[in-house]
Enzyme design. Structure first.
Site, PDB file in Angstrom:
ATOM      1  N   CYS A 112       9.009   1.782   8.008  1.00 47.61           N
ATOM      2  CA  CYS A 112       7.980   1.191   7.159  1.00 47.61           C
ATOM      3  C   CYS A 112       7.128   0.192   7.950  1.00 47.61           C
ATOM      4  CB  CYS A 112       8.644   0.554   5.933  1.00 47.61           C
ATOM      5  SG  CYS A 112       7.552   0.354   4.521  1.00 47.61           S
ATOM      6  N   HIS A 113       7.204  -1.110   7.656  1.00 45.84           N
ATOM      7  CA  HIS A 113       6.462  -2.125   8.403  1.00 45.84           C
ATOM      8  C   HIS A 113       7.242  -2.619   9.627  1.00 45.84           C
ATOM      9  CE1 HIS A 113       4.249  -2.274   4.579  1.00 45.84           C
ATOM     10  NE2 HIS A 113       3.260  -2.838   5.241  1.00 45.84           N
TER      11      HIS A 113
END
Length: 197
Positions: A112-113
């Site tokens: 994800c991030h």
């Protein structure tokens, strides 16, 4: 697979605001495969999760970032969440720790991030990766070859886009950690011996 990672020690690095399921699911998969897992953080005693739209639980910190070096671990996992990597990527100790895994060609898994933190290492040039879509330009500016796929592996670097990709992410993460170190040509390195991988 049970005991696939027996004897392996894995670091999960997080700051406050990590996406809860992106820590709990990989940690569960690692422990089920026999790995020892440490939650490492710039926070002293506990670190708070973000659970989709609100604050989640607090998790105990096993080791403070100032007390660890990459050589103590076989692999690194970086969960996402927007706040978490934004705090990690400005912490010099975190970046030195993460860079150590690249230096030693050890497996790194970021979802994800999570790949945001990896940009600060300067090690992404030419690496095929994915991430949450809002990081695409940042990763491309760092030299990465960004693709929109559920899980991408490049020389021991495993990346995924969102929590929906966690099953594929966890499976590939276990495989790469089981294989061990990868040299920069992508070959698996075990005890100084290179194997095609």
């Amino acid at each position: 697979m049970e005991n696939q990672l027996k004897g392996k020690k894995v670091a999960i690095v997080v700051a406050n605001g990590f996406e809860e399921v992106e820590l709990t699911k990989p940690m569960e998969a690692l422990k089920n495969a026999g790995a020892t897992v440490d939650i490492i953080s710039p926070e002293e005693k506990s670190v708070r999760a973000w659970a989709e739209t609100e604050w989640g639980k607090d998790y105990p910190v096993d080791k403070h970032i100032k007390d660890v070096i990459a050589q103590d671990y076989d692999a690194l996992v970086l969960p996402g969440g927007v706040m978490n990597p934004d705090h990690l990527r400005i912490n010099d100790r975190v970046i030195a720790f993460v860079t150590g895994f690249f230096d030693d060609s050890k497996p790194i898994a970021a979802i994800c991030h999570g790949p945001w933190t990896l940009i600060e290492t300067g090690e992404l040039d030419g690496r095929k990766m994915t991430s949450f879509k809002s990081l695409k330009t940042d990763l491309e500016n760092a030299g990465a070859l960004w693709v929109d796929e559920e899980v991408v592996t490049d020389k021991g670097l495993v990346t995924s886009r969102t929590p929906k990709d966690l099953p594929a992410f966890c499976k590939k993460m276990i495989e790469e950690i089981a294989e061990g170190r990868h040299d920069q040509s992508g070959n698996i390195r075990s005890g100084g011996v290179y194997q095609l991988g």
